[in-house]
Scaffold this motif. Structure first.
Motif, PDB file in Angstrom:
ATOM      1  N   SER A  28       0.846  -1.194   0.000  1.00  0.00           N
ATOM      2  CA  SER A  28       0.000   0.000   0.000  1.00  0.00           C
ATOM      3  C   SER A  28       0.881   1.243   0.000  1.00  0.00           C
ATOM      4  N   ASP A  29       0.264   2.400  -0.241  1.00  0.00           N
ATOM      5  CA  ASP A  29       0.983   3.668  -0.186  1.00  0.00           C
ATOM      6  C   ASP A  29       0.975   4.167   1.262  1.00  0.00           C
ATOM      7  N   ARG A  30       2.126   4.075   1.932  1.00  0.00           N
ATOM      8  CA  ARG A  30       2.185   4.423   3.352  1.00  0.00           C
ATOM      9  C   ARG A  30       1.917   5.907   3.589  1.00  0.00           C
ATOM     10  N   ASN A  31       2.284   6.741   2.653  1.00  0.00           N
ATOM     11  CA  ASN A  31       2.001   8.172   2.818  1.00  0.00           C
ATOM     12  C   ASN A  31       0.502   8.437   2.799  1.00  0.00           C
ATOM     13  N   LEU A  32      -0.212   7.761   1.896  1.00  0.00           N
ATOM     14  CA  LEU A  32      -1.659   7.925   1.841  1.00  0.00           C
ATOM     15  C   LEU A  32      -2.319   7.372   3.093  1.00  0.00           C
ATOM     16  N   ILE A  33      -1.839   6.236   3.584  1.00  0.00           N
ATOM     17  CA  ILE A  33      -2.377   5.688   4.829  1.00  0.00           C
ATOM     18  C   ILE A  33      -2.120   6.660   5.980  1.00  0.00           C
ATOM     19  N   GLY A  34      -0.936   7.259   5.978  1.00  0.00           N
ATOM     20  CA  GLY A  34      -0.588   8.207   7.031  1.00  0.00           C
ATOM     21  C   GLY A  34      -1.432   9.462   7.027  1.00  0.00           C
ATOM     22  N   ALA A  35      -2.077   9.754   5.899  1.00  0.00           N
ATOM     23  CA  ALA A  35      -2.918  10.949   5.791  1.00  0.00           C
ATOM     24  C   ALA A  35      -4.374  10.686   6.163  1.00  0.00           C
ATOM     25  N   VAL A  36      -4.719   9.432   6.440  1.00  0.00           N
ATOM     26  CA  VAL A  36      -6.103   9.102   6.818  1.00  0.00           C
ATOM     27  C   VAL A  36      -6.452   9.801   8.122  1.00  0.00           C
ATOM     28  N   LYS A  37      -7.636  10.410   8.191  1.00  0.00           N
ATOM     29  CA  LYS A  37      -8.036  11.218   9.339  1.00  0.00           C
ATOM     30  C   LYS A  37      -8.782  10.430  10.416  1.00  0.00           C
ATOM     31  N   HIS A  38      -9.456   9.367  10.027  1.00  0.00           N
ATOM     32  CA  HIS A  38     -10.244   8.618  11.009  1.00  0.00           C
ATOM     33  C   HIS A  38     -10.508   7.212  10.479  1.00  0.00           C
ATOM     34  N   VAL A  39     -10.496   6.233  11.402  1.00  0.00           N
ATOM     35  CA  VAL A  39     -10.827   4.849  11.054  1.00  0.00           C
ATOM     36  C   VAL A  39     -11.582   4.217  12.222  1.00  0.00           C
ATOM     37  N   ASP A  40     -12.683   3.522  11.919  1.00  0.00           N
ATOM     38  CA  ASP A  40     -13.417   2.756  12.917  1.00  0.00           C
ATOM     39  C   ASP A  40     -13.124   1.261  12.833  1.00  0.00           C
ATOM     40  N   ARG A  41     -12.913   0.752  11.617  1.00  0.00           N
ATOM     41  CA  ARG A  41     -12.656  -0.661  11.392  1.00  0.00           C
ATOM     42  C   ARG A  41     -11.405  -0.814  10.519  1.00  0.00           C
ATOM     43  N   ILE A  42     -10.473  -1.638  10.994  1.00  0.00           N
ATOM     44  CA  ILE A  42      -9.286  -1.985  10.211  1.00  0.00           C
ATOM     45  C   ILE A  42      -9.463  -3.443   9.818  1.00  0.00           C
ATOM     46  N   VAL A  43      -9.657  -3.699   8.533  1.00  0.00           N
ATOM     47  CA  VAL A  43     -10.111  -5.006   8.059  1.00  0.00           C
ATOM     48  C   VAL A  43      -9.023  -5.680   7.229  1.00  0.00           C
ATOM     49  N   TYR A  44      -8.814  -6.973   7.499  1.00  0.00           N
ATOM     50  CA  TYR A  44      -7.826  -7.750   6.738  1.00  0.00           C
ATOM     51  C   TYR A  44      -8.475  -9.015   6.195  1.00  0.00           C
ATOM     52  N   THR A  45      -8.313  -9.259   4.904  1.00  0.00           N
ATOM     53  CA  THR A  45      -8.878 -10.460   4.295  1.00  0.00           C
ATOM     54  C   THR A  45      -8.010 -11.689   4.537  1.00  0.00           C
ATOM     55  N   HIS A  46      -6.668 -11.513   4.538  1.00  0.00           N
ATOM     56  CA  HIS A  46      -5.757 -12.643   4.765  1.00  0.00           C
ATOM     57  C   HIS A  46      -4.382 -12.113   5.132  1.00  0.00           C
ATOM     58  N   GLU A  47      -3.469 -13.010   5.485  1.00  0.00           N
ATOM     59  CA  GLU A  47      -2.215 -12.630   6.117  1.00  0.00           C
ATOM     60  C   GLU A  47      -1.059 -12.368   5.166  1.00  0.00           C
ATOM     61  N   HIS A  48      -1.231 -12.500   3.869  1.00  0.00           N
ATOM     62  CA  HIS A  48      -0.124 -12.217   2.955  1.00  0.00           C
ATOM     63  C   HIS A  48       0.377 -10.788   3.173  1.00  0.00           C
ATOM     64  N   PRO A  49       1.687 -10.570   3.115  1.00  0.00           N
ATOM     65  CA  PRO A  49       2.249  -9.262   3.493  1.00  0.00           C
ATOM     66  C   PRO A  49       1.824  -8.101   2.604  1.00  0.00           C
ATOM     67  N   ASP A  50       1.367  -8.366   1.386  1.00  0.00           N
ATOM     68  CA  ASP A  50       0.872  -7.253   0.573  1.00  0.00           C
ATOM     69  C   ASP A  50      -0.524  -6.815   1.019  1.00  0.00           C
ATOM     70  N   HIS A  51      -1.144  -7.595   1.915  1.00  0.00           N
ATOM     71  CA  HIS A  51      -2.469  -7.260   2.435  1.00  0.00           C
ATOM     72  C   HIS A  51      -2.466  -6.961   3.929  1.00  0.00           C
ATOM     73  N   PHE A  52      -1.462  -7.460   4.643  1.00  0.00           N
ATOM     74  CA  PHE A  52      -1.399  -7.278   6.092  1.00  0.00           C
ATOM     75  C   PHE A  52       0.039  -6.970   6.501  1.00  0.00           C
ATOM     76  N   ASP A  53       0.220  -5.852   7.185  1.00  0.00           N
ATOM     77  CA  ASP A  53       1.541  -5.444   7.663  1.00  0.00           C
ATOM     78  C   ASP A  53       1.415  -5.042   9.127  1.00  0.00           C
ATOM     79  N   ILE A  54       2.113  -5.752   9.986  1.00  0.00           N
ATOM     80  CA  ILE A  54       1.958  -5.531  11.424  1.00  0.00           C
ATOM     81  C   ILE A  54       2.454  -4.150  11.845  1.00  0.00           C
ATOM     82  N   LYS A  55       3.472  -3.612  11.176  1.00  0.00           N
ATOM     83  CA  LYS A  55       3.969  -2.280  11.536  1.00  0.00           C
ATOM     84  C   LYS A  55       2.957  -1.200  11.146  1.00  0.00           C
ATOM     85  N   ILE A  56       2.342  -1.352   9.986  1.00  0.00           N
ATOM     86  CA  ILE A  56       1.305  -0.396   9.583  1.00  0.00           C
ATOM     87  C   ILE A  56       0.134  -0.468  10.560  1.00  0.00           C
ATOM     88  N   LEU A  57      -0.250  -1.685  10.954  1.00  0.00           N
ATOM     89  CA  LEU A  57      -1.332  -1.822  11.922  1.00  0.00           C
ATOM     90  C   LEU A  57      -0.974  -1.128  13.235  1.00  0.00           C
TER      91      LEU A  57
END
Length: 209
Positions: A28-57
């Motif tokens: 994912s684009d970490r800069n765009l994620i860093g600009a997100v203003k609010h989140v209620d649900r952080i959703v992951y479909t599966h554990e592959h690293p292109d879909h789930f990153d523990i540091k980003i979480l």
């Protein structure tokens, strides 16, 4: 509703009362994620690293400590093992899982991970890395590119399920020129079925009424 693609398979979905962030992985684009203003649900479909990153979480939960993580048991274990204390659920009232198996991988002796697809607010659908699901809501985020499947099979699935809108995802592999080629192809084919293809530009806010 507003939809913003944040790179690869990461999508931000904003409704009047809930904001969901899907598959914020390493491509994912970490800069765009860093600009997100609010989140209620952080959703992951599966554990592959292109879909789930523990540091980003971890960084998301520092900014949004009240957010609930929606994921399967395999990802929950990774989160616990990492020492992250957060509310983890397999689904919530606004984020419902559905059967969406990960496609077989073209690598010998490799087993695909456990995967859920998710419907959000009964409007948006994210199937992860699947072409084998059978349900969609009004807006479908669809992977058209991947080592585990053919673009034509994804197109056929969209035609079969007939969402009103489709957002191309899982395209880290493509250059900008290739993304535009895919966009043009999808618009040409899917317009015949009254399916609108949403622009796949990272960071572009798309409003849907």
């Amino acid at each position: 509703m507003k939809i913003t693609k944040l790179g690869h398979s990461c999508v931000l979905v904003e409704t009047e009362d809930r904001v969901g962030l899907f598959d914020a992985g390493g491509w994912s684009d970490r800069n765009l994620i860093g600009a997100v203003k609010h989140v209620d649900r952080i959703v992951y479909t599966h554990e592959h690293p292109d879909h789930f990153d523990i540091k980003i979480l971890g960084s998301l939960l520092v900014r949004f400590p009240e957010a609930h993580v929606v994921c399967n048991q395999e990802i929950k274990k990774i989160i616990i093992d990492a020492g992250i204390d957060t509310t983890t659920r397999e689904e919530t009232n606004c984020t419902r899982k559905f059967l969406s198996p990960h496609e077989d991988l073209p690598v010998p002796r490799t087993t695909p991970p456990t995967e859920n697809g998710y419907h959000f607010k009964d409007i948006f659908t994210h199937p992860g890395d699947s072409q084998s699901f059978t349900k969609t809501k009004k807006v479908l985020a669809m992977p058209f590119i991947g080592p585990w499947g053919k673009t034509g099979d994804s197109i056929a699935k969209v035609i079969e399920l007939k969402p009103e809108y489709v957002l191309p995802i899982h395209d880290w592999h493509y250059t900008d020129e290739a993304k535009q080629w895919l966009q043009n192809l999808l618009e040409t084919v899917l317009s015949q079925y009254d399916i609108k293809v949403l622009p796949n530009n990272n960071g572009q806010v798309i409003e849907i009424r």
